[in-house]
Design a protein around this motif. Sequence first.
Motif, short mmCIF file in Angstrom:
data_model
loop_
_atom_site.label_atom_id
_atom_site.label_comp_id
_atom_site.label_asym_id
_atom_site.label_seq_id
_atom_site.Cartn_x
_atom_site.Cartn_y
_atom_site.Cartn_z
N TRP A 1 0.86 -1.19 0.00
CA TRP A 1 0.00 0.00 0.00
C TRP A 1 0.90 1.24 0.00
CZ3 TRP A 1 -3.37 1.68 4.77
CH2 TRP A 1 -4.25 2.71 4.40
N GLY B 1 -0.25 -6.90 5.24
CA GLY B 1 -1.64 -7.16 4.85
C GLY B 1 -2.52 -5.94 4.84
N ASN C 1 -3.83 -2.97 3.21
CA ASN C 1 -3.82 -2.55 1.81
C ASN C 1 -5.10 -1.83 1.42
OD1 ASN C 1 -1.31 -3.73 0.55
ND2 ASN C 1 -2.16 -5.56 1.51
N ARG D 1 -7.50 -7.21 -2.47
CA ARG D 1 -6.24 -7.60 -1.84
C ARG D 1 -5.72 -8.94 -2.33
NH1 ARG D 1 -7.31 -6.10 4.55
NH2 ARG D 1 -7.75 -3.87 4.25
N SER D 2 -6.60 -9.82 -2.74
CA SER D 2 -6.18 -11.17 -3.13
C SER D 2 -5.63 -11.23 -4.56
CB SER D 2 -7.34 -12.14 -2.98
OG SER D 2 -8.40 -11.81 -3.86
N TYR E 1 -2.15 -7.13 -6.54
CA TYR E 1 -0.68 -7.06 -6.62
C TYR E 1 -0.05 -8.21 -7.41
CZ TYR E 1 -1.36 -3.75 -2.77
OH TYR E 1 -1.78 -2.71 -2.00
N GLY F 1 -3.90 -9.77 3.90
CA GLY F 1 -5.18 -9.13 4.15
C GLY F 1 -6.29 -10.13 4.43
#
Length: 488
Positions: free
Chosen positions: A151, A188, A190, A207-208, A211, A263
Motif C-alpha cells: 500500500w 496485509g 492494503n 487484496r487477493s 498485486y 489481508g
Amino acid sequence: MLNHRRMWAWALAMLIGLSAIADNDQAPAPCLPVPSAQQVAWQRMETYAFIHFGPNTFLDQEWGYGDAPADAFNPTRLDCNQWVETLVKAGMKGVILTCKHHDGYCLWPSKWTDYSVASSPWRDGKGDVVRDLAEACKRHGIKMGVYLSPWDRHQASYGTPEYVNYYYRQLQELMTQYGEVFEVWFDGANGGDGWYGGACEKREIDRSTYYDYPKAWSIVNHLQPGAVIFSDGGPGCRWVGNEKGYANATNWAFVRSQEVYPGYPRYEELQSGHADGDAWCASECDTSIRPGWFYHEKEDNQVKTVDELTSLYYRSVGHNGTLLLNFPVNRDGLIHPIDSAIAVQWHERIVHELGNNLLASAKFSAGDTRGNRFAPQLMGDGDWDTYWAPNDDVTSTEIVIKTKKDVTLNCIILQEYIPLGQRVKAFVIESKTCCGKWAPVICDEETTTIGYKRIVRFAERTASEWRIRIIDSRACPCINNIEGYYVD
C-alpha cells in the motif's frame, strides 16, 4: 545330522532377520507438509528485530497519509551501528527495516520516485538508510530483512496496473543492491484513504488479486533464493494474527495455501494455523517494545518490562513461532536508551532462566524405538540433527526420563525434528510420586502441538522420574530435544 545343521542355519537366519527388523535403520518418511531448508534456518533464528523509522518519526504519526514533505526526514545522529550493536546484545539474530511504509516514503534513493531520502536534508540528500543498515549487519554478523509496503498512500498511480509495476521495480532494487536478505515482509494492510498525488480520496483494491503476489514472490525467489517471504499466508512464514507478540498454545505450522492471502479477513485463525493445511508456513509473532510502531516521546515511560518480554518469549518461540520485536528509532536516529537497556536485560533473563538444563545427564528411554540410529538417548545429546523415533505404526507412546537424584522442575522444553514435519497432536507431562504413581504436572495451557519448540511451564515438581506421554500424532513422532529447567 544334515537336517539338524539345516535347522540351525534356518534358525540363525531367522534370528538375523528378526534382528534387522528390530533395528530399523531407515529414517521415517516425511509427514507432509514439510519446511524448506530456508524455513528451518529462519525458525532456528527464534528472535529478531523490526525497525520502524521514517517521516512518521518526525511528525509524531503512526500511519502517514502520504502528504508529508520529503524534507521532514532529518535525523541528526543516525547511527545504524548503534542499532545493530543494541540488537546483538539483546540476542537478536537479524533485523527487518521498514524501507517503505504505507506513506510511500523510501529510506533508500529509489530511482523510481523522488519521495525518498534523496529529497531530504539528511546528508544533503546523499544518504541511504538501507545501505547503512546492510553494512552494519554485515559488520556485526547478523542478518538483514526488508519491509516494502504494498500500500502506498503517496503515489498517484496507486490502484492502477501502473502502480503494480512501480512496486515490482522497487522490490527489484531492494533485492539486488544490498546483499543477502533473510526475509521479505509483505504487509496485509492494503487500500483505503490517502493523498495519492493530491487526489485525497479513498481507494479500494482486491487484496487477493491486485498485486499479483505470485509474481512478486517469483521476483524474490529468483533474486534472493535464501529469503523467507512473510505475509498473512506466507508462502515462507505467516502473520500470527495479532500484533501482541504471541501464538496460541496449539500452533500448527500449516496453512491452507489456496485460502490465505495478505489481508486475509479471518486472521484470528492464524494464531493456531490450520491443522489440515497443505503448506508449511510457521508463525511469526510481531509486536513493538512500545505501544506504537513508530517513536513517540510520550511513550518513553510505556516501554514493555522485562517480565512482559519474557512472557512473550515463552508464548512465541515457546509456542512454535518466532518473535519479531520492533524498536522505534527516535528522531536522533538512534534506538532509545530505555528500549536498549530493557531489551538487553530481557535477553540476559532468558539466558539465565534457560541456562542450566537439569536433564542434561538424565537417562532417556521410550516405549518403542525404531533402531540404534534413533535411540531415545539422542533426545538428550544436545545435537539438533539427531532424534528419537519409534516404528512407523506407533502414534502413541511414552518417553521416560530418569535422573540420578531428585530434581525440581517447573519448565520443560520439547522439540520435534521439523525437517520431517510436525507430527504430535497431544501429549502429557508427568512425574512419578513418592508412592510410585504417575501424576500430571499442573499447567495453565493445553498440551497439544509441539513443532520446532514447545516450552511448557508448570507448577514446580520434584522427582527423579519424568514421563512424556504422546497421546496422538499424525505419524510416528520424531523428537530431537528434551530439556528441563527450574525458572526462578
